[in-house]
Design a protein around this motif. Structure first.
Motif, short mmCIF file in Angstrom:
data_model
loop_
_atom_site.label_atom_id
_atom_site.label_comp_id
_atom_site.label_asym_id
_atom_site.label_seq_id
_atom_site.Cartn_x
_atom_site.Cartn_y
_atom_site.Cartn_z
N LEU A 7 0.96 -1.00 0.00
CA LEU A 7 -0.13 -0.08 0.15
C LEU A 7 0.53 0.96 -0.42
CD1 LEU A 7 -3.04 -1.04 2.62
CD2 LEU A 7 -3.14 -0.91 -0.15
N PHE A 8 1.68 1.60 0.74
CA PHE A 8 3.18 2.68 1.13
C PHE A 8 3.76 2.65 -0.34
CE2 PHE A 8 3.04 2.14 5.83
CZ PHE A 8 2.40 3.26 5.84
N GLN A 9 3.58 1.81 -0.99
CA GLN A 9 4.82 1.97 -2.90
C GLN A 9 3.69 2.10 -3.47
OE1 GLN A 9 6.18 -2.10 -4.07
NE2 GLN A 9 6.71 -1.15 -5.94
N LEU A 10 2.09 1.37 -3.65
CA LEU A 10 0.66 2.27 -4.48
C LEU A 10 1.19 4.14 -4.03
CD1 LEU A 10 -1.07 1.51 -6.29
CD2 LEU A 10 -2.81 0.99 -4.70
N MET A 11 1.37 3.95 -3.13
CA MET A 11 0.80 5.31 -2.37
C MET A 11 2.39 5.98 -3.09
SD MET A 11 -1.72 6.44 -0.29
CE MET A 11 -1.20 8.06 -0.49
N GLN A 12 3.24 5.20 -3.09
CA GLN A 12 4.39 5.78 -3.92
C GLN A 12 4.19 6.64 -5.13
OE1 GLN A 12 5.37 8.20 -1.45
NE2 GLN A 12 8.16 7.35 -2.31
N SER A 13 4.08 5.58 -6.23
CA SER A 13 3.40 5.06 -7.50
C SER A 13 2.22 6.11 -7.62
CB SER A 13 3.13 4.36 -7.90
OG SER A 13 3.79 3.08 -7.34
N LEU A 14 1.72 6.64 -6.84
CA LEU A 14 0.08 7.70 -7.23
C LEU A 14 0.63 8.61 -7.20
CD1 LEU A 14 -2.56 5.81 -5.13
CD2 LEU A 14 -2.59 6.58 -7.61
N ARG A 15 1.89 9.02 -6.26
CA ARG A 15 2.43 10.18 -6.14
C ARG A 15 3.82 11.21 -7.09
NH1 ARG A 15 3.53 9.15 -0.26
NH2 ARG A 15 2.03 10.27 0.68
N ARG A 16 3.88 9.81 -7.91
CA ARG A 16 5.39 9.79 -9.25
C ARG A 16 4.70 10.30 -10.22
NH1 ARG A 16 7.47 5.91 -7.85
NH2 ARG A 16 6.43 4.12 -9.07
N HIS A 17 3.94 9.46 -10.68
CA HIS A 17 3.49 9.40 -11.52
C HIS A 17 2.50 10.77 -13.02
CE1 HIS A 17 4.64 5.52 -13.65
NE2 HIS A 17 4.27 5.06 -11.78
N ALA A 18 2.18 11.28 -13.54
CA ALA A 18 1.40 12.97 -13.39
C ALA A 18 0.21 12.08 -13.80
CB ALA A 18 1.61 12.86 -15.09
N PRO A 19 -0.95 12.56 -13.72
CA PRO A 19 -2.19 12.05 -13.73
C PRO A 19 -2.92 11.74 -14.27
CG PRO A 19 -2.21 13.79 -12.05
CD PRO A 19 -0.94 13.53 -12.05
N PRO A 20 -4.38 11.44 -15.10
CA PRO A 20 -4.33 10.70 -14.42
C PRO A 20 -3.32 9.15 -14.82
CG PRO A 20 -5.61 10.88 -16.80
CD PRO A 20 -4.43 11.69 -15.90
N VAL A 21 -2.89 8.21 -13.77
CA VAL A 21 -2.34 7.32 -13.92
C VAL A 21 -3.24 5.86 -14.48
CG1 VAL A 21 -1.62 6.38 -11.50
CG2 VAL A 21 -0.45 6.11 -13.01
N THR A 22 -2.64 5.41 -15.01
CA THR A 22 -3.84 3.58 -15.09
C THR A 22 -3.67 2.77 -14.36
OG1 THR A 22 -2.28 3.01 -16.50
CG2 THR A 22 -3.90 4.41 -17.80
N ALA A 23 -4.31 2.22 -14.33
CA ALA A 23 -4.61 1.34 -12.88
C ALA A 23 -3.88 0.07 -13.90
CB ALA A 23 -6.19 -0.51 -13.14
N ARG A 24 -3.23 -0.21 -14.60
CA ARG A 24 -2.02 -0.89 -15.38
C ARG A 24 -0.73 -0.93 -14.82
NH1 ARG A 24 -1.11 -6.15 -15.55
NH2 ARG A 24 -3.78 -5.97 -16.87
N GLN A 25 -0.96 0.63 -15.01
CA GLN A 25 0.36 0.83 -14.74
C GLN A 25 0.87 0.80 -13.33
OE1 GLN A 25 3.35 2.74 -16.93
NE2 GLN A 25 4.08 1.66 -14.75
#
Length: 244
Positions: A7-25
């Motif tokens: 879950l922490f890794q998912l939070m970091q991914s959400l912060r890192r990618h330009a939105p919207p980021v796909t579920a697949r990514q």
């Protein structure tokens, strides 16, 4: 990988990618199936994270006070502490106080062991010689820069010549141990650098130059790139414009 770490890794991914980021990514980043990814998104929302978007569209994270505790690598904490302590050492009083407040808030949000590491960080930023104190309200100057409002000021240049200037403020930088404003000078019809300790009688006018600040700043930096004798990384470094 434990579910909490995921879950922490998912939070970091959400912060890192330009939105919207796909579920697949996001699923690829965290090494899970799409079904598990959707469940993890729901879990983060249940913990207080504000995540906009749906499956098939993409997701965007809105930071929120209810987010779970932040996780940083040890060297990331050292970098944050060093940066904020450098702000305390060189910034104007208002911004230095904001840096102290930010460190305190960050320490309160971190897990216990990392909060201890933040409080007793190895790296420090000290200045033996303090920069000259700005002679204008820097908070008002910052706000005018954000608002893209032309300012008027009295200025004493390096040759002790006084003049009144109207300036479109573009960026405030700490440069050669002094605070400086990079802006478009209406008097000189050119980009100029103004030391904040040589300014007096700052007035924010009603004249707006929105939305031109970003392209103007880019042009100023490109102009510097051509006139400076050595190559510059203008994304990470600013150098002094000639005063006149």
């Amino acid at each position: 990988m434990s579910r909490t770490a995921r879950l922490f890794q998912l939070m970091q991914s959400l912060r890192r990618h330009a939105p919207p980021v796909t579920a697949r990514q996001l699923a690829d980043d965290t090494g899970v199936s799409l079904r598990t990814l959707y469940r993890d998104i729901d879990s983060l929302r249940g913990l207080g994270a504000v995540i906009d978007g749906t499956a098939g569209y993409g997701y965007a994270l809105t930071e929120d006070a209810a987010l779970p505790p932040m996780m940083f690598e040890d060297e990331e904490i050292e970098a944050i502490v060093l940066g904020l302590r450098e702000v305390q050492a060189v910034a104007d009083p208002a911004l230095a106080q904001s840096a102290r407040n930010a460190l305190a808030k960050l320490q309160a949000r971190l897990p216990g062991t990392q909060a201890h590491r933040l409080q007793y960080a190895v790296l420090h930023a000290k200045r033996i010689v303090q920069p000259p104190v700005p002679t204008v309200d820097v908070r008002a100057l910052r706000q005018a820069t954000w608002d893209e409002r032309t300012i008027q000021l009295d200025y004493i240049d390096a040759e002790d010549r006084a003049s009144t200037r109207r300036v479109d403020p573009l960026s405030i930088v700490f440069l050669k141990d002094t605070h400086n404003l990079i802006g478009w000078c209406h008097l000189r019809q050119a980009y100029r650098n103004f030391r904040l300790d040589r300014m007096q009688n700052l007035t924010v006018t009603e004249t707006s130059f929105r939305p031109r600040r970003v392209p103007m700043l880019r042009a100023a930096l490109e102009e510097l790139q051509h006139c400076w004798p050595e190559p510059l990384n203008i994304d990470a470094q600013m150098v002094e414009l000639s005063e006149s």
